[in-house]
Design a protein around this motif. Sequence first.
Motif, short mmCIF file in Angstrom:
data_model
loop_
_atom_site.label_atom_id
_atom_site.label_comp_id
_atom_site.label_asym_id
_atom_site.label_seq_id
_atom_site.Cartn_x
_atom_site.Cartn_y
_atom_site.Cartn_z
N GLN A 186 0.82 -1.20 0.00
CA GLN A 186 0.00 0.00 0.00
C GLN A 186 0.86 1.26 0.00
O GLN A 186 2.05 1.23 0.31
CB GLN A 186 -0.91 0.03 1.24
CG GLN A 186 -1.97 -1.04 1.29
CD GLN A 186 -2.84 -0.91 2.53
OE1 GLN A 186 -2.42 -0.37 3.56
NE2 GLN A 186 -4.08 -1.39 2.44
N LYS A 187 0.20 2.36 -0.34
CA LYS A 187 0.80 3.69 -0.19
C LYS A 187 -0.29 4.61 0.32
O LYS A 187 -1.49 4.34 0.14
CB LYS A 187 1.36 4.21 -1.52
CG LYS A 187 0.32 4.38 -2.63
CD LYS A 187 0.98 4.84 -3.92
CE LYS A 187 -0.07 4.96 -5.04
NZ LYS A 187 0.54 5.40 -6.32
N GLY A 188 0.11 5.70 0.96
CA GLY A 188 -0.93 6.58 1.50
C GLY A 188 -0.36 7.88 2.00
O GLY A 188 0.85 8.09 2.08
N MET A 189 -1.28 8.79 2.33
CA MET A 189 -0.88 10.09 2.87
C MET A 189 -2.05 10.71 3.63
O MET A 189 -3.19 10.23 3.57
CB MET A 189 -0.40 11.01 1.75
CG MET A 189 -1.40 11.34 0.67
SD MET A 189 -0.61 12.14 -0.79
CE MET A 189 0.25 13.53 -0.06
N LEU A 190 -1.75 11.77 4.33
CA LEU A 190 -2.77 12.53 5.05
C LEU A 190 -3.70 13.20 4.05
O LEU A 190 -3.27 13.67 2.98
CB LEU A 190 -2.07 13.60 5.92
CG LEU A 190 -2.96 14.62 6.63
CD1 LEU A 190 -3.75 13.96 7.75
CD2 LEU A 190 -2.10 15.76 7.18
N LYS A 191 -5.00 13.26 4.39
CA LYS A 191 -5.93 14.07 3.61
C LYS A 191 -6.72 14.93 4.57
O LYS A 191 -6.93 14.57 5.73
CB LYS A 191 -6.85 13.21 2.74
CG LYS A 191 -7.87 12.38 3.50
CD LYS A 191 -8.78 11.62 2.51
CE LYS A 191 -9.86 10.82 3.25
NZ LYS A 191 -10.76 10.11 2.29
N ALA B 78 -9.23 15.65 9.51
CA ALA B 78 -8.09 14.92 8.97
C ALA B 78 -8.45 13.44 8.86
O ALA B 78 -9.16 12.90 9.70
CB ALA B 78 -6.87 15.10 9.87
N ASP B 79 -7.95 12.81 7.82
CA ASP B 79 -8.18 11.39 7.59
C ASP B 79 -7.00 10.88 6.77
O ASP B 79 -6.01 11.60 6.59
CB ASP B 79 -9.52 11.18 6.88
CG ASP B 79 -10.14 9.82 7.18
OD1 ASP B 79 -9.38 8.86 7.42
OD2 ASP B 79 -11.38 9.72 7.21
N THR B 80 -7.10 9.67 6.29
CA THR B 80 -6.02 9.10 5.49
C THR B 80 -6.53 8.67 4.12
O THR B 80 -7.67 8.23 3.97
CB THR B 80 -5.38 7.89 6.19
OG1 THR B 80 -6.38 6.90 6.46
CG2 THR B 80 -4.72 8.33 7.50
N ASP B 81 -5.68 8.80 3.13
CA ASP B 81 -5.95 8.34 1.78
C ASP B 81 -4.96 7.20 1.52
O ASP B 81 -3.77 7.44 1.29
CB ASP B 81 -5.75 9.49 0.78
CG ASP B 81 -6.08 9.09 -0.65
OD1 ASP B 81 -6.70 8.03 -0.85
OD2 ASP B 81 -5.70 9.84 -1.59
N VAL B 82 -5.45 5.96 1.58
CA VAL B 82 -4.59 4.78 1.44
C VAL B 82 -5.12 3.92 0.30
O VAL B 82 -6.31 3.61 0.24
CB VAL B 82 -4.56 3.95 2.75
CG1 VAL B 82 -3.70 2.71 2.57
CG2 VAL B 82 -4.05 4.80 3.91
N VAL B 83 -4.23 3.56 -0.62
CA VAL B 83 -4.60 2.74 -1.77
C VAL B 83 -3.50 1.69 -2.01
O VAL B 83 -2.42 1.76 -1.42
CB VAL B 83 -4.78 3.59 -3.04
CG1 VAL B 83 -5.91 4.60 -2.87
CG2 VAL B 83 -3.49 4.30 -3.42
N ALA B 84 -3.79 0.73 -2.88
CA ALA B 84 -2.78 -0.24 -3.28
C ALA B 84 -1.66 0.45 -4.05
O ALA B 84 -1.87 1.51 -4.65
CB ALA B 84 -3.42 -1.33 -4.12
N CYS B 85 -0.48 -0.12 -4.03
CA CYS B 85 0.68 0.50 -4.66
C CYS B 85 0.45 0.83 -6.14
O CYS B 85 0.95 1.82 -6.66
CB CYS B 85 1.91 -0.41 -4.51
SG CYS B 85 2.56 -0.44 -2.82
N GLY B 86 -0.32 0.01 -6.83
CA GLY B 86 -0.56 0.25 -8.25
C GLY B 86 -1.72 1.17 -8.53
O GLY B 86 -1.97 1.52 -9.69
#
Length: 233
Positions: free
Chosen positions: A174-179, A218-226
């Motif tokens: 996964q990859k992600g960041m603050l939203k 504030a929340d997180t935006d997390v998705v699969a690497c692709g």
Amino acid sequence: MISTSTSRITLVLGAVTAALALTVPTASAAQGSSLPDVNGHSDKWVEEGSPSVTYDNGYQVNSAEEVKRALAQCNDSSVSCASTTLESKQVTKWYDVDNAGMGVGPIQNCSAGAAEINQTLSGTRTFSWGWNVGASVDITLVKDKLGVGASAQYSQTNTEAKSGDIRITIKPGQKGMLKMGHDMEQRVSDVTIQGGEFGGAKISGLRTEIPLNTTARADTDVVACGATLMNGR
């Protein structure tokens, strides 16, 4: 025909911190909003509207610049203006935010055999007034002359402080960041002008987007690497 452009008045962020340092990422609804979520990076609601002005003598023009010039007459004490709401909705606009502490964008956990990543992210986001008639938003005109955003529920100043912190968990693959998200009202109005040039006019399709007087979340935006995050990364 001159294309409509959107303008944004910056709401300066950073003076107030929303201490959200949550141990588990939570959905926006859990943080107090049941409004539809909108991707602020790709949302073009303001730009999609093309306003026009029709004067009492029959002359019509759909240039954003000319519509704004007609609106400016409402600041004249000899001119009377009134707005009629055709459409109004509230949404929560979300934006991915770079990690202020590390100066980086997405946290990626895409290497083979990597362990779970847990980290607290912090950042700030600028939210803004907008309309579809060109340059900077005349907030005094919009609030005081047209009555748009004049009630207590709307943010009453040009400057707000919005920041956020949250703990993010990035599992392998996964990859992600603050939203960060903020509640906004999107309104379509017609404006009737009595007096002024050619004796009066009607403006059709004025679009305004106004931050509500609520706390940013504030929340997180997390998705699969692709996959792709909200901001296209």
